[in-house]
Design a protein around this motif. Structure first.
Motif, mmCIF file in Angstrom:
data_model
loop_
_atom_site.group_PDB
_atom_site.id
_atom_site.type_symbol
_atom_site.label_atom_id
_atom_site.label_comp_id
_atom_site.label_asym_id
_atom_site.label_seq_id
_atom_site.Cartn_x
_atom_site.Cartn_y
_atom_site.Cartn_z
ATOM 1 N N PHE A 66 0.825 -1.131 -0.230
ATOM 2 C CA PHE A 66 -0.017 -0.016 0.375
ATOM 3 C C PHE A 66 0.605 1.254 0.142
ATOM 4 C CE2 PHE A 66 -3.006 -3.448 2.472
ATOM 5 C CZ PHE A 66 -3.074 -3.543 1.169
ATOM 6 N N TYR A 67 0.155 1.676 -1.205
ATOM 7 C CA TYR A 67 1.789 3.284 -1.450
ATOM 8 C C TYR A 67 0.972 4.276 0.094
ATOM 9 C CZ TYR A 67 3.177 7.575 -2.778
ATOM 10 O OH TYR A 67 3.938 8.662 -3.777
ATOM 11 N N ASN A 68 2.679 4.354 1.001
ATOM 12 C CA ASN A 68 2.715 4.853 1.963
ATOM 13 C C ASN A 68 2.313 4.266 3.255
ATOM 14 O OD1 ASN A 68 4.248 6.952 0.737
ATOM 15 N ND2 ASN A 68 3.346 8.113 0.295
ATOM 16 N N GLY A 69 2.020 2.839 3.395
ATOM 17 C CA GLY A 69 1.024 1.749 3.677
ATOM 18 C C GLY A 69 -0.339 3.006 4.139
ATOM 19 N N ALA A 70 -1.013 3.883 3.849
ATOM 20 C CA ALA A 70 -2.471 3.822 3.891
ATOM 21 C C ALA A 70 -3.524 3.003 2.644
ATOM 22 C CB ALA A 70 -2.577 5.516 3.050
ATOM 23 N N MET A 71 -4.535 2.685 3.675
ATOM 24 C CA MET A 71 -4.992 1.276 3.459
ATOM 25 C C MET A 71 -6.434 2.036 3.224
ATOM 26 S SD MET A 71 -3.819 -1.933 5.668
ATOM 27 C CE MET A 71 -5.451 -2.673 4.997
ATOM 28 N N SER A 72 -7.109 2.138 2.329
ATOM 29 C CA SER A 72 -8.825 3.066 1.711
ATOM 30 C C SER A 72 -9.760 1.606 1.697
ATOM 31 C CB SER A 72 -8.580 3.072 0.419
ATOM 32 O OG SER A 72 -8.529 1.843 -0.420
ATOM 33 N N VAL A 73 -11.182 1.803 2.023
ATOM 34 C CA VAL A 73 -12.091 0.995 2.114
ATOM 35 C C VAL A 73 -11.952 -0.207 0.886
ATOM 36 C CG1 VAL A 73 -15.029 0.778 1.692
ATOM 37 C CG2 VAL A 73 -13.659 2.980 3.360
ATOM 38 N N ALA A 74 -11.932 0.736 -0.615
ATOM 39 C CA ALA A 74 -11.617 -0.570 -1.198
ATOM 40 C C ALA A 74 -10.057 -1.592 -0.820
ATOM 41 C CB ALA A 74 -11.333 -0.209 -2.409
ATOM 42 N N ASP A 75 -9.222 -0.862 -0.508
ATOM 43 C CA ASP A 75 -8.032 -1.549 -0.400
ATOM 44 C C ASP A 75 -7.900 -2.670 0.759
ATOM 45 O OD1 ASP A 75 -6.072 0.011 -2.199
ATOM 46 O OD2 ASP A 75 -5.498 1.046 -0.309
ATOM 47 N N ASN A 123 -13.780 3.515 6.580
ATOM 48 C CA ASN A 123 -13.188 3.016 6.280
ATOM 49 C C ASN A 123 -12.404 2.330 7.805
ATOM 50 O OD1 ASN A 123 -10.513 4.695 5.221
ATOM 51 N ND2 ASN A 123 -10.217 3.059 5.792
ATOM 52 N N ILE A 124 -12.643 2.745 8.744
ATOM 53 C CA ILE A 124 -12.844 1.957 10.194
ATOM 54 C C ILE A 124 -13.028 0.583 10.695
ATOM 55 C CG2 ILE A 124 -14.351 2.971 11.482
ATOM 56 C CD1 ILE A 124 -10.525 1.992 12.486
ATOM 57 N N ASN A 125 -14.668 0.290 9.831
ATOM 58 C CA ASN A 125 -15.025 -0.264 9.949
ATOM 59 C C ASN A 125 -15.089 -1.290 8.796
ATOM 60 O OD1 ASN A 125 -17.685 -0.929 11.212
ATOM 61 N ND2 ASN A 125 -17.269 1.254 10.770
ATOM 62 N N ALA A 126 -14.561 -1.226 7.655
ATOM 63 C CA ALA A 126 -13.652 -2.277 6.508
ATOM 64 C C ALA A 126 -12.484 -2.546 7.213
ATOM 65 C CB ALA A 126 -13.131 -0.996 5.600
ATOM 66 N N MET A 127 -11.616 -1.501 7.954
ATOM 67 C CA MET A 127 -10.097 -2.355 9.215
ATOM 68 C C MET A 127 -10.676 -3.125 9.329
ATOM 69 S SD MET A 127 -7.461 -1.130 7.938
ATOM 70 C CE MET A 127 -6.110 -1.444 9.450
ATOM 71 N N ASN A 128 -11.667 -3.040 10.698
ATOM 72 C CA ASN A 128 -12.032 -3.964 11.565
ATOM 73 C C ASN A 128 -12.783 -5.304 10.950
ATOM 74 O OD1 ASN A 128 -11.943 -2.444 13.209
ATOM 75 N ND2 ASN A 128 -13.808 -1.389 13.706
ATOM 76 N N ASP A 129 -13.205 -6.322 9.746
ATOM 77 C CA ASP A 129 -14.057 -6.334 9.335
ATOM 78 C C ASP A 129 -12.772 -7.473 8.788
ATOM 79 O OD1 ASP A 129 -16.115 -5.731 9.179
ATOM 80 O OD2 ASP A 129 -16.732 -5.318 6.664
ATOM 81 N N LEU A 130 -11.128 -6.534 7.640
ATOM 82 C CA LEU A 130 -10.002 -7.586 8.017
ATOM 83 C C LEU A 130 -9.058 -7.923 8.664
ATOM 84 C CD1 LEU A 130 -7.751 -8.272 5.872
ATOM 85 C CD2 LEU A 130 -7.037 -5.694 6.328
ATOM 86 N N GLY A 144 -2.919 2.108 8.671
ATOM 87 C CA GLY A 144 -3.971 1.725 9.389
ATOM 88 C C GLY A 144 -4.964 3.213 7.648
ATOM 89 N N ILE A 145 -5.678 3.590 8.129
ATOM 90 C CA ILE A 145 -6.587 4.060 7.471
ATOM 91 C C ILE A 145 -6.362 4.674 6.585
ATOM 92 C CG2 ILE A 145 -8.726 3.342 8.826
ATOM 93 C CD1 ILE A 145 -8.653 6.711 9.589
ATOM 94 N N HIS A 146 -7.245 4.876 4.835
ATOM 95 C CA HIS A 146 -6.289 6.164 4.499
ATOM 96 C C HIS A 146 -6.874 7.711 4.739
ATOM 97 C CE1 HIS A 146 -4.894 7.801 0.722
ATOM 98 N NE2 HIS A 146 -4.664 6.724 0.299
ATOM 99 N N LEU A 147 -5.832 8.703 5.439
ATOM 100 C CA LEU A 147 -6.536 9.742 5.565
ATOM 101 C C LEU A 147 -6.395 10.808 4.264
ATOM 102 C CD1 LEU A 147 -4.261 10.515 8.591
ATOM 103 C CD2 LEU A 147 -6.589 9.161 8.192
ATOM 104 N N SER A 148 -5.791 10.323 3.414
ATOM 105 C CA SER A 148 -6.004 11.420 1.958
ATOM 106 C C SER A 148 -7.675 10.675 1.555
ATOM 107 C CB SER A 148 -5.201 10.870 1.117
ATOM 108 O OG SER A 148 -3.229 11.632 2.127
ATOM 109 N N VAL A 149 -7.974 10.044 1.437
ATOM 110 C CA VAL A 149 -9.168 9.880 0.754
ATOM 111 C C VAL A 149 -10.346 9.872 1.380
ATOM 112 C CG1 VAL A 149 -10.778 7.694 -0.109
ATOM 113 C CG2 VAL A 149 -8.315 7.515 -0.711
ATOM 114 N N ILE A 150 -9.799 9.282 3.040
ATOM 115 C CA ILE A 150 -10.831 10.151 3.746
ATOM 116 C C ILE A 150 -11.200 12.095 3.443
ATOM 117 C CG2 ILE A 150 -11.171 11.029 6.566
ATOM 118 C CD1 ILE A 150 -10.121 8.198 6.485
#
Length: 578
Positions: free
Chosen positions: A312-321, A371-378, A352-358
């Motif tokens: 993940f570019y710069n470690g940021a994970m969006s909902v889609a990621d 985003n946080i719910n998608a991280m939780n699901d993962l 963690g979560i993708h602050l730029s997309v947010i």
């Protein structure tokens, strides 16, 4: 001659120093030095380079024996370096002077480059030399080279200088930074512009790599100019130079006079524009043909082990990621395998979560919640893989939710030199989720969990192993670490006791679930997160906005600036001056 590592570490621990890190921002190199110097027993404080008067005040409060400047964008006041020995990390070979040293090295296709530790003087980068290191260049972005080769070389230079000081040899190796290098100014804006009509894809890729992070390479499409980042060659694609050939929903393919590039991220030119996945930035991407770009997540199997790699570019994970990685984990859980390995890139595991997309969303609060719910699901998907042992391979740095993503695995194998930031509070006192209230105390205990999350300090492998955040050590070299991680996984899969190990894991998870369901941890965390996202206190939104848009800091956090927490009553009078 440098001492052996064990002897040097022993000597340095007997000669504790007060070291002030003066830096433009507390970046990855600054954090690494902060961790390694504290581990050696030095008292380390940080002052962000905000204003000369604040720097002077920091020196007066802390009375440092030594100032180290790992990352600066302007000159240090003369009265500071005249008072205290000040060493500057210059990301260039011995003799190189001026800004954008690493950018120039990539643009000039240097085969070798290096780092030089230079004593501050009025003439920029011309002072006495205390240490230097060289390394082989590889085809990579400026950010990747900085996080890996430059960081390792810089740490080696600093430790060499400290070794000599501890041994009573407090003198530089050379009176001036002179040698085979040249004096160059900043890279001209014109040198960062891409011209698809005249450039091959490979030539353009070099400029993009040299401009990664900041300021990006310029690309004009139609009547708009963009800054582009995170590119790779688009094999078997071609077209009219400058034409957008297609998109996979994340990346966009652009044709050059020879070949084409996949552009991973971009931003519109202008102040305060956000860097986002390229398909979110270029106009009319929805109308482009659908093409298959190189994936940032892959799955392979070998010797009874499932291997998921992600980058993940710069470690940021969006909902889609998050959703895409969760789907891969869910699919792999259907495979009859007893060991699963999750491997991030050597630059970043996850932040963690993708602050730029947010930040770019119509409702940042809603996007934060999704985003946080998608991280939780993962994270939940990984925790519930009860019929196999899951290994997390931390070969790159991790922060915030990315650290707790790794703790969802059964064992965390961490590369030497990796830095963890297992806390959220610097992002506007964010509470955090990803089941951290279950995963962290389970690893380190309730008391240590509170200490880790409240301290807000970076952590290296020694502390991670002591606390239990890491299970085993991987070699410092990324390639060697990757090989050692896979050897560990293969040996575990062939372990005669693997079925018993898996059975014990499943029984433990069942006991934990009976004591308190995972759903309860998630619900409690999200109650707090909802207040962060939707409550009356806007601290999270302000902190995110300032972080993403690079609003300059007005002060150094007291968690880093311990000299400000100590106050004037605790000043030392034993500062070393020159």
């Amino acid at each position: 001659m440098a001492l052996g590592r064990a002897a040097a570490a022993y000597l340095l621990k007997q000669t504790s120093m007060r070291i002030l890190l003066l830096c433009h921002s507390f970046n990855s190199l600054s954090q690494r030095l902060h961790v390694d110097l504290r581990e050696l027993g030095h008292m380390v404080s940080v002052e962000l380079d905000i204003h000369d008067d604040l720097t002077r005040e920091a020196v007066a409060l802390f009375q440092p024996d030594l100032i180290i400047a790992p990352f600066l964008k302007r000159a240090i006041p003369a009265d500071v370096w005249q008072q205290v020995l000040t060493l500057i990390v210059h990301p260039g070979i011995r003799g190189d002077k001026g800004p954008n040293a690493l950018d120039w090295a990539i643009l000039d296709n240097e085969s070798r480059w290096g780092v030089t530790l230079i004593e501050a003087r009025a003439e920029m980068d011309a002072g006495p030399v205390w240490a230097w290191r060289e390394f082989a260049m590889r085809p990579a972005t400026k950010s990747s080279l900085y996080r890996q080769e430059v960081t390792e070389a810089a740490v080696a230079c600093v430790l060499e200088a400290l070794e000599r000081m501890a041994a009573g040899n407090a003198e530089p190796l050379a009176a001036r930074n002179d040698g085979s290098g040249v004096v160059r100014g900043a890279v001209p804006a014109a040198c960062r512009m891409l011209d698809p009509q005249k450039m091959s894809a490979e030539e353009a890729l070099t400029i993009i790599r040299a401009s990664d992070g900041d300021p990006g390479a310029g690309l004009t499409v139609g009547d708009k100019t963009y800054r582009v980042f995170n590119a790779c060659l688009a094999e078997d694609l071609s077209g009219a130079p400058g034409r957008l050939l297609g998109s996979d929903g994340r990346c966009v393919a652009v044709a050059f006079c020879e070949g084409a590039l996949w552009i991973g991220h971009a931003r519109e030119s202008g102040k305060n524009r956000l860097k986002l996945p390229a398909a979110n930035v270029f106009a009319d991407c929805a109308l482009l043909p659908k093409l298959d770009a190189p994936q940032n997540m892959t799955y392979t199997e070998a010797r009874g082990v499932g291997i998921i790699r992600f980058n993940f570019y710069n470690g940021a994970m969006s909902v889609a990621d998050c959703n895409a990685l969760r789907q891969i984990v869910a699919a792999v859980r259907q495979r009859p395998l007893k060991v699963l390995v999750l491997i991030g890139s050597a630059d970043c595991w996850s932040n963690g979560i993708h602050l730029s997309v947010i930040e770019s969303a119509n409702s940042p609060a809603d996007e934060s919640w999704s985003n946080i719910n998608a991280m939780n699901d993962l994270v939940r998907e990984i925790i519930l893989a009860q019929d196999r042992i899951v290994l997390a391979g931390l070969t790159g740095n991790a922060g915030a939710g990315g650290v707790f993503l790794s703790l969802a695995a059964d064992r965390v194998l961490m590369r030497e030199g990796v830095i963890l930031n297992p806390h959220y509070k610097d992002m506007g006192n964010l509470y955090g989720s990803e089941y951290w209230t279950y995963l962290l105390p389970m690893r380190v205990g309730e008391a240590r969990a509170r200490t880790v999350t409240q301290a807000r300090l970076p952590m290296g492998i020694e502390e991670a192993l002591r606390l239990g955040l890491a299970s085993a050590r991987l070699p410092r070299n990324p390639a060697a670490a990757d090989a050692a991680l896979l050897d560990y996984a293969f040996a575990l899969a062939q372990n005669p006791a693997i079925d018993d190990i898996i059975s014990e894991k499943a029984e433990r998870r069942n006991r934990d679930e009976a004591a308190k369901p995972l759903a309860a941890y998630r619900e409690e965390e999200l109650v707090r997160m909802k207040k962060n996202f939707y409550g009356f206190d806007p601290s999270y939104h302000v902190a995110r906005h300032n972080f993403i848009r690079k609003v300059p800091k007005s002060r150094t956090p007291v968690t880093l600036a311990i000299h400000r927490a100590m106050g004037a009553d605790n000043r030392s009078t034993g500062g070393r001056t020159r």
